[in-house]
Design a protein around this motif. Structure first.
Motif, mmCIF file in Angstrom:
data_model
loop_
_atom_site.group_PDB
_atom_site.id
_atom_site.type_symbol
_atom_site.label_atom_id
_atom_site.label_comp_id
_atom_site.label_asym_id
_atom_site.label_seq_id
_atom_site.Cartn_x
_atom_site.Cartn_y
_atom_site.Cartn_z
ATOM 1 N N PHE A 190 0.728 -1.293 -0.047
ATOM 2 C CA PHE A 190 0.159 0.163 -0.224
ATOM 3 C C PHE A 190 0.881 1.124 0.030
ATOM 4 N N TYR B 48 0.986 4.107 -2.724
ATOM 5 C CA TYR B 48 0.225 5.129 -2.694
ATOM 6 C C TYR B 48 1.570 6.289 -3.117
ATOM 7 N N THR C 11 -5.788 5.505 -5.025
ATOM 8 C CA THR C 11 -4.700 4.478 -4.811
ATOM 9 C C THR C 11 -5.515 3.007 -4.978
ATOM 10 N N LEU C 12 -6.432 2.917 -3.795
ATOM 11 C CA LEU C 12 -7.013 1.612 -3.567
ATOM 12 C C LEU C 12 -8.015 1.261 -4.916
ATOM 13 N N TYR D 214 -4.557 4.108 8.246
ATOM 14 C CA TYR D 214 -3.706 3.795 6.920
ATOM 15 C C TYR D 214 -2.366 4.004 7.226
ATOM 16 N N TRP E 52 1.019 0.745 5.770
ATOM 17 C CA TRP E 52 1.758 0.846 4.659
ATOM 18 C C TRP E 52 2.483 -0.496 4.010
ATOM 19 N N VAL F 290 -1.947 -3.945 -1.254
ATOM 20 C CA VAL F 290 -2.913 -3.567 -1.592
ATOM 21 C C VAL F 290 -4.121 -4.248 -1.960
ATOM 22 N N ARG G 292 -7.618 -4.141 0.052
ATOM 23 C CA ARG G 292 -9.032 -3.721 -0.510
ATOM 24 C C ARG G 292 -10.008 -4.838 -0.007
#
Length: 280
Positions: free
Chosen positions: A142, A146, A187-188, A255, A259, A263, A267
């Motif tokens: 993630f 990002y 991003t997601l 969030y 990190w 992802v 999700r």
């Protein structure tokens, strides 16, 4: 009537919109408040605001019902004219979103992770994040994705304006948190910052938050799209709406502590459905 107009024209709330009007160039509004004609006024206003005993937090601008109505109307017109006017979108959200913000705050209070966020008040800013570390994370995490999103789209988290017109300190933080996780939603959801991407994210956020500005952006954003992108939107909007309904409250995720999570797994944890395949 003339006395009322003079009062509103000179009021602190109305000054937020006034500097934008002279900045219209080439059919678009400038979003830079540092234009020469507005600098001195903004400095004087900032100093006056700091001395206002009715201010609830550092950037708060106290406004009455009439001022909020005018701000809502003015910001809505400017935001519809130019959806990239994030400053006007921000004002619109703050002056019309009280009910939705209270619902979001209540959802955060009922969730352990959301409550921790409310208590600790983390901020997503250039000064609070180590972007070099994020860039060095493995692909697919993630944090790495990002940082890649910010680099590819040439944006930073500091482009998000501070909340000014929410008359409750805790709700102001909820609004700020929503504003700062907006790029995380891009991003997601795998959406760029072009108009198509913004509309898709707004549909997701409209279902998630119920904020009037999200609903407005979702409804009127498609008017700016060409036929090719409208076809893509016809596939992406149902997915965004279904994902918004299926997902847990996106403000209940810390969030900054995730990190290193992939992802894909984030999700799935949130409830964002796999994105559809779109033909080029």
């Amino acid at each position: 009537m003339s006395g009322l107009l003079r009062y509103l024209h000179c009021s602190p709330a109305w000054r937020v919109l006034r500097p934008a009007a002279p900045g219209m160039q080439g059919g678009r509004f400038r979003s830079n408040y540092a234009a020469e004609e507005g600098i001195e006024e903004e400095i004087q206003f900032a100093a006056a605001r700091q001395e206002d005993p009715s201010s609830l937090y550092s950037d708060h601008i106290p406004t009455n019902a009439v001022q909020k109505l005018l701000l809502s109307a003015g910001s809505a017109v400017m935001a519809l004219y130019d959806p990239y006017r994030h400053d006007m979108v921000a004002v619109l959200g703050e002056t019309t979103g009280a009910v939705a913000l209270r619902k979001l705050r209540d959802q955060m209070r009922r969730d352990p992770e959301g409550l921790q966020i409310l208590q600790e008040r983390p901020r997503i800013r250039m000064s609070t994040l180590d972007f070099q570390t994020l860039r060095e994370m493995p692909d697919g995490t993630f944090g790495r994705e990002y940082a890649r999103f910010l680099d590819v789209n040439h944006v930073t988290p500091d482009t998000r304006m501070p909340v000014k017109f929410v008359d409750d300190e805790e709700l102001a933080y909820v609004a700020q948190r929503y504003r700062e996780v907006h790029d995380l939603m891009h991003t997601l959801l795998g959406m760029p910052t072009n108009m198509l991407g913004e509309v898709v994210v707004k549909w997701f956020e409209a279902v998630q938050t119920g904020l009037p500005m999200c609903i407005l952006g979702a409804a009127f954003g498609p008017l700016r799209l060409n036929n090719k992108r409208m076809k893509k939107l016809g596939v992406l909007v149902p997915w965004a709406v279904q994902s918004g309904r299926n997902a847990r409250c996106v403000l209940n995720f810390y969030y900054e502590k995730r990190w290193g999570q992939s992802v894909a797994s984030l999700r799935e944890e949130i409830g964002i459905l796999p994105p559809p395949e779109i033909k080029a």
